[in-house]
Design a protein around this motif. Structure first.
Motif, PDB file in Angstrom:
ATOM      1  N   THR A 138      46.995  58.367  38.368  1.00 30.21           N
ATOM      2  CA  THR A 138      47.413  59.503  37.538  1.00 30.21           C
ATOM      3  C   THR A 138      47.544  60.770  38.373  1.00 30.21           C
ATOM      4  OG1 THR A 138      46.328  58.562  35.598  1.00 30.21           O
ATOM      5  CG2 THR A 138      46.806  60.911  35.530  1.00 30.21           C
ATOM      6  N   SER A 139      46.581  60.983  39.284  1.00 26.53           N
ATOM      7  CA  SER A 139      46.613  62.174  40.143  1.00 26.53           C
ATOM      8  C   SER A 139      47.829  62.166  41.065  1.00 26.53           C
ATOM      9  CB  SER A 139      45.326  62.272  40.962  1.00 26.53           C
ATOM     10  OG  SER A 139      44.205  62.392  40.129  1.00 26.53           O
ATOM     11  N   LEU A 140      48.129  61.010  41.648  1.00 28.33           N
ATOM     12  CA  LEU A 140      49.316  60.895  42.501  1.00 28.33           C
ATOM     13  C   LEU A 140      50.593  61.203  41.719  1.00 28.33           C
ATOM     14  CD1 LEU A 140      48.481  57.696  44.585  1.00 28.33           C
ATOM     15  CD2 LEU A 140      49.017  59.948  45.545  1.00 28.33           C
ATOM     16  N   GLN A 141      50.654  60.688  40.510  1.00 24.60           N
ATOM     17  CA  GLN A 141      51.813  60.937  39.648  1.00 24.60           C
ATOM     18  C   GLN A 141      51.993  62.443  39.406  1.00 24.60           C
ATOM     19  OE1 GLN A 141      54.026  58.729  38.171  1.00 24.60           O
ATOM     20  NE2 GLN A 141      55.091  60.388  37.105  1.00 24.60           N
ATOM     21  N   ASN A 142      50.868  63.116  39.117  1.00 26.97           N
ATOM     22  CA  ASN A 142      50.935  64.554  38.839  1.00 26.97           C
ATOM     23  C   ASN A 142      51.334  65.367  40.070  1.00 26.97           C
ATOM     24  OD1 ASN A 142      50.211  64.226  36.146  1.00 26.97           O
ATOM     25  ND2 ASN A 142      48.021  64.455  36.547  1.00 26.97           N
ATOM     26  N   VAL A 143      50.809  64.986  41.237  1.00 29.18           N
ATOM     27  CA  VAL A 143      51.165  65.699  42.475  1.00 29.18           C
ATOM     28  C   VAL A 143      52.650  65.503  42.786  1.00 29.18           C
ATOM     29  CG1 VAL A 143      50.772  65.862  44.961  1.00 29.18           C
ATOM     30  CG2 VAL A 143      48.827  65.591  43.423  1.00 29.18           C
ATOM     31  N   TYR A 144      53.118  64.268  42.638  1.00 31.68           N
ATOM     32  CA  TYR A 144      54.544  63.973  42.869  1.00 31.68           C
ATOM     33  C   TYR A 144      55.439  64.830  41.976  1.00 31.68           C
ATOM     34  CZ  TYR A 144      58.802  61.544  41.370  1.00 31.68           C
ATOM     35  OH  TYR A 144      60.072  61.252  40.967  1.00 31.68           O
ATOM     36  N   VAL A 145      55.115  64.893  40.681  1.00 36.09           N
ATOM     37  CA  VAL A 145      55.926  65.674  39.733  1.00 36.09           C
ATOM     38  C   VAL A 145      55.868  67.160  40.072  1.00 36.09           C
ATOM     39  CG1 VAL A 145      56.108  66.391  37.305  1.00 36.09           C
ATOM     40  CG2 VAL A 145      55.717  63.983  37.866  1.00 36.09           C
ATOM     41  N   ALA A 146      54.667  67.648  40.460  1.00 35.66           N
ATOM     42  CA  ALA A 146      54.509  69.076  40.771  1.00 35.66           C
ATOM     43  C   ALA A 146      55.357  69.479  41.979  1.00 35.66           C
ATOM     44  CB  ALA A 146      53.033  69.384  41.012  1.00 35.66           C
ATOM     45  N   ARG A 186      58.018  67.916  43.076  1.00 40.22           N
ATOM     46  CA  ARG A 186      59.433  67.784  42.673  1.00 40.22           C
ATOM     47  C   ARG A 186      59.872  69.022  41.879  1.00 40.22           C
ATOM     48  NH1 ARG A 186      60.582  63.262  38.416  1.00 40.22           N
ATOM     49  NH2 ARG A 186      59.832  64.984  37.128  1.00 40.22           N
ATOM     50  N   ASN A 187      59.003  69.486  40.950  1.00 39.20           N
ATOM     51  CA  ASN A 187      59.344  70.672  40.168  1.00 39.20           C
ATOM     52  C   ASN A 187      59.407  71.931  41.034  1.00 39.20           C
ATOM     53  OD1 ASN A 187      59.477  69.198  37.799  1.00 39.20           O
ATOM     54  ND2 ASN A 187      57.344  69.623  37.214  1.00 39.20           N
ATOM     55  N   LEU A 188      58.652  71.931  42.126  1.00 41.25           N
ATOM     56  CA  LEU A 188      58.667  73.067  43.048  1.00 41.25           C
ATOM     57  C   LEU A 188      59.904  73.042  43.950  1.00 41.25           C
ATOM     58  CD1 LEU A 188      56.932  75.530  43.772  1.00 41.25           C
ATOM     59  CD2 LEU A 188      55.747  74.123  45.451  1.00 41.25           C
ATOM     60  N   GLY A 189      60.586  71.880  43.972  1.00 38.75           N
ATOM     61  CA  GLY A 189      61.813  71.758  44.753  1.00 38.75           C
ATOM     62  C   GLY A 189      61.619  71.225  46.146  1.00 38.75           C
ATOM     63  N   ASP A 190      60.398  70.795  46.491  1.00 35.20           N
ATOM     64  CA  ASP A 190      60.139  70.222  47.812  1.00 35.20           C
ATOM     65  C   ASP A 190      60.233  68.697  47.683  1.00 35.20           C
ATOM     66  OD1 ASP A 190      59.169  69.332  50.253  1.00 35.20           O
ATOM     67  OD2 ASP A 190      57.788  71.015  50.453  1.00 35.20           O
ATOM     68  N   TYR A 191      61.468  68.187  47.754  1.00 31.55           N
ATOM     69  CA  TYR A 191      61.693  66.768  47.504  1.00 31.55           C
ATOM     70  C   TYR A 191      61.160  65.884  48.624  1.00 31.55           C
ATOM     71  CZ  TYR A 191      64.641  68.697  43.876  1.00 31.55           C
ATOM     72  OH  TYR A 191      65.088  69.395  42.790  1.00 31.55           O
ATOM     73  N   GLY A 192      61.051  66.440  49.838  1.00 31.19           N
ATOM     74  CA  GLY A 192      60.490  65.669  50.949  1.00 31.19           C
ATOM     75  C   GLY A 192      59.043  65.283  50.660  1.00 31.19           C
ATOM     76  N   LYS A 193      58.229  66.267  50.246  1.00 29.94           N
ATOM     77  CA  LYS A 193      56.844  65.972  49.922  1.00 29.94           C
ATOM     78  C   LYS A 193      56.747  65.111  48.672  1.00 29.94           C
ATOM     79  CE  LYS A 193      54.168  69.512  52.240  1.00 29.94           C
ATOM     80  NZ  LYS A 193      53.292  70.676  52.149  1.00 29.94           N
ATOM     81  N   ALA A 194      57.643  65.362  47.734  1.00 27.75           N
ATOM     82  CA  ALA A 194      57.637  64.574  46.498  1.00 27.75           C
ATOM     83  C   ALA A 194      57.862  63.092  46.807  1.00 27.75           C
ATOM     84  CB  ALA A 194      58.715  65.084  45.548  1.00 27.75           C
ATOM     85  N   VAL A 195      58.784  62.811  47.727  1.00 27.77           N
ATOM     86  CA  VAL A 195      59.091  61.416  48.093  1.00 27.77           C
ATOM     87  C   VAL A 195      57.883  60.752  48.738  1.00 27.77           C
ATOM     88  CG1 VAL A 195      60.426  59.984  49.696  1.00 27.77           C
ATOM     89  CG2 VAL A 195      61.583  61.669  48.254  1.00 27.77           C
ATOM     90  N   ILE A 196      57.151  61.480  49.589  1.00 27.12           N
ATOM     91  CA  ILE A 196      55.962  60.919  50.254  1.00 27.12           C
ATOM     92  C   ILE A 196      54.946  60.449  49.218  1.00 27.12           C
ATOM     93  CG2 ILE A 196      53.958  61.490  51.689  1.00 27.12           C
ATOM     94  CD1 ILE A 196      55.872  63.420  53.240  1.00 27.12           C
ATOM     95  N   TYR A 197      54.683  61.318  48.220  1.00 24.62           N
ATOM     96  CA  TYR A 197      53.718  60.951  47.184  1.00 24.62           C
ATOM     97  C   TYR A 197      54.252  59.839  46.287  1.00 24.62           C
ATOM     98  CZ  TYR A 197      50.569  64.780  48.367  1.00 24.62           C
ATOM     99  OH  TYR A 197      49.681  65.604  49.008  1.00 24.62           O
ATOM    100  N   GLU A 245      53.735  56.494  48.055  1.00 23.36           N
ATOM    101  CA  GLU A 245      52.314  56.124  47.981  1.00 23.36           C
ATOM    102  C   GLU A 245      51.939  55.659  46.573  1.00 23.36           C
ATOM    103  OE1 GLU A 245      47.888  58.015  48.946  1.00 23.36           O
ATOM    104  OE2 GLU A 245      49.697  59.244  49.252  1.00 23.36           O
ATOM    105  N   LEU A 246      52.480  56.352  45.572  1.00 26.45           N
ATOM    106  CA  LEU A 246      52.211  56.002  44.172  1.00 26.45           C
ATOM    107  C   LEU A 246      52.707  54.593  43.860  1.00 26.45           C
ATOM    108  CD1 LEU A 246      51.447  56.779  41.223  1.00 26.45           C
ATOM    109  CD2 LEU A 246      53.723  57.792  41.016  1.00 26.45           C
ATOM    110  N   GLU A 247      53.923  54.258  44.262  1.00 29.35           N
ATOM    111  CA  GLU A 247      54.494  52.954  43.976  1.00 29.35           C
ATOM    112  C   GLU A 247      53.724  51.832  44.683  1.00 29.35           C
ATOM    113  OE1 GLU A 247      56.948  52.224  41.687  1.00 29.35           O
ATOM    114  OE2 GLU A 247      56.464  54.294  41.192  1.00 29.35           O
ATOM    115  N   LYS A 248      53.299  52.082  45.917  1.00 27.08           N
ATOM    116  CA  LYS A 248      52.510  51.092  46.646  1.00 27.08           C
ATOM    117  C   LYS A 248      51.192  50.820  45.917  1.00 27.08           C
ATOM    118  CE  LYS A 248      54.045  51.773  51.440  1.00 27.08           C
ATOM    119  NZ  LYS A 248      53.655  52.291  52.782  1.00 27.08           N
TER     120      LYS A 248
END
Length: 496
Positions: free
Chosen positions: A464-472, A474-485, A488-491
């Motif tokens: 759940t935490s990984l999901q929230n960090v990924y969305v946050a 992405r909403n901030l517009g840093d898609y590079g960091k969003a993709v990293i999380y 990790e989330l999918e794995k």
């Protein structure tokens, strides 16, 4: 009853118009509606039973035909779950012992009175007083039997202190007392012996590790406790200790996400409690089972069924404690109903239930007291106000909850409740459009959850935490960091 002329079980607890569909597995119950009649019966029956048991021991045993002592009354009130009258009797009993033996006396009866008063205070929700009484009981038992002596009374006092500290939300302190109690029981009975005291300590350790977020460790303790209680009482027998352990396993499997297994354990627990107390009896253990089933049915999303169970539990708790009584169990039912109605989309009804819960918790623990249950009520209100798009109000409630949890556990203590509170603030700030704050709070949550559950553990809290960090991000517009999380989330999802 011994001659099978009385077909039903007898109970002096309140009855409830509840159908279980358990058929012949549930015993019929004859309810005694007037507690005074029951008390009058015990005045004669208890001394007569004692006399008969002593006939073979001494021919000169004098016969007492009537006993209306405070001790007898306290025992009856406790069995009737009338904890206020139980407490009143025990306070008078303690004063009598102090007058008899002297204020500075050390006596096992005084130690036992402290212990019973601690239990009474727990039952009416006064956990601070419960701790005070159990501490006095422990100190006196150690002076009677020896500071380093392995004695059942000392083990019981330690166990009771563990329960009381757990009720106040200090789970680390609770574990310390439970482990001390378990060590004494092992010294007395042997590490490989099946004993109720050992099973109780294992069960309590499981509950406390669950409260700290280590559900796998909790399951291990509960399964050890269940195997031990089965070996003591029999696998097919109905016993409160077995039913309680089944309930604890049900809650833990709910947190681990296996809702089918959780429902199965809770239904076994409810069925067993009804076999013990009666199908339509109003008893705290039955109310707890109904409450647990309500929580569990929320997992697979059957919120209507959850509401039904929570309403049954609330009705029973009010029957037990009184419609106008402020009690933690009633406040808990309000909170659970609020959460369930929020899931069903009726946010106004949810706010009403959560505000009733918060008001009752504050009346029990104190308006300005930092308590986990008050913090939970604030969190629940924050979540509902978020659903009503009042995100500023949501932030306010979540910040109050977080500050209270910092006061209780310490600002630098990794704790699941603190981590969840940080996550709630992240979500609320994200809803307000402040995505930098959202990222900050969600990353704090993720770091804390990893510290609690293990860095590479595929735990629902971490997912759940990984999901929230990924969305946050992405909403901030840093898609590079969003993709990293996201990777990790999918794995992690694939390993669950």
């Amino acid at each position: 009853m011994n001659n099978h002329g009385q077909v039903e079980n007898m109970s002096a607890l309140s009855s409830m118009p509840t159908e279980t569909g358990l058929g012949e597995k549930v015993k019929k119950v004859f309810y005694i509606s007037n507690p005074r009649q029951l008390m009058r019966y015990y005045y004669t029956a208890t001394p007569l039973k004692y006399f008969v048991s002593k006939i073979t021991e001494s021919a000169e045993e004098s016969l007492t035909l009537f006993d209306n002592s405070l001790q007898l009354k306290s025992d009856v009130y406790e069995s009737l779950c009338d904890y206020k009258n139980f407490k009143t009797c025990m306070e008078e009993i303690l004063q009598n012992y102090v007058s008899q033996f002297g204020k500075a006396s050390i006596h096992s009866n005084i130690a036992l009175s402290f212990s019973k008063l601690g239990t009474a205070c727990k039952k009416i929700g006064d956990h601070k007083k419960a701790i005070s009484y159990h501490k006095q009981s422990l100190q006196m038992n150690r002076r009677i039997y020896g500071e380093n002596t392995a004695h059942p009374a000392i083990a019981a006092s330690l166990n009771n202190l563990g329960i009381a500290w757990g009720d106040l939300g200090d789970h680390r302190k609770a574990i310390s007392y439970y482990e001390q109690s378990l060590q004494i029981d092992w010294r007395i009975h042997g590490e490989n012996t099946a004993h109720p005291g050992i099973a109780s300590s294992l069960n309590n350790l499981g509950s406390t590790w669950g409260s700290l977020g280590d559900d796998k460790k909790a399951v291990t303790y509960f399964e050890q406790s269940l195997q031990m209680t089965w070996s003591i009482y029999g696998e097919n027998n109905a016993h409160p200790d077995i039913a309680m352990t089944l309930a604890n396993l049900g809650l833990t499997w709910t947190y681990l996400g296996d809702h089918r297994k959780a429902v199965s354990y809770h239904e076994q627990s409810l069925q067993m409690y009804r076999r013990i107390y009666g199908e339509t009896t109003a008893h705290p253990h039955i109310a707890m089972s109904l409450n647990n089933l309500g929580i569990t049915w929320m997992g697979p999303g059957d919120y209507k069924k959850a509401v039904s169970y929570h309403e049954q539990s609330l009705q029973m708790r009010r029957r037990i404690y009184g419609d106008n009584t402020a009690h933690p169990d009633i406040a808990g039912s309000f909170g659970n109903l609020g959460t369930t109605w929020r899931k069903l989309g009726d946010h106004k009804k949810a706010v009403s239930y959560h505000e009733q819960s918060l008001q009752m918790m504050r009346s029990i623990f104190g308006e300005n007291t930092a308590h986990p249950d008050i913090a939970m009520s604030l969190t629940n209100l924050g979540n509902v106000w978020g659903c009503l798009d009042n995100h500023k109000k949501a932030v306010t409630h979540h910040e109050q909850s977080l500050q209270m949890l910092f006061t209780i556990y310490g600002k630098n203590t990794p704790h699941p409740d603190i981590a969840k509170s940080l996550g709630n603030l992240g979500t609320a700030w994200g809803d307000l459009g402040d995505h930098k704050k959202a990222v900050n709070y969600h990353e704090q949550t993720l770091g804390m959850m990893r510290g609690i559950c293990g860095e590479n553990t595929a735990h629902p809290y971490i997912i759940t935490s990984l999901q929230n960090v990924y969305v946050a991000w992405r909403n901030l517009g840093d898609y590079g960091k969003a993709v990293i999380y996201y990777i990790e989330l999918e794995k992690m999802k694939k390993t669950v």
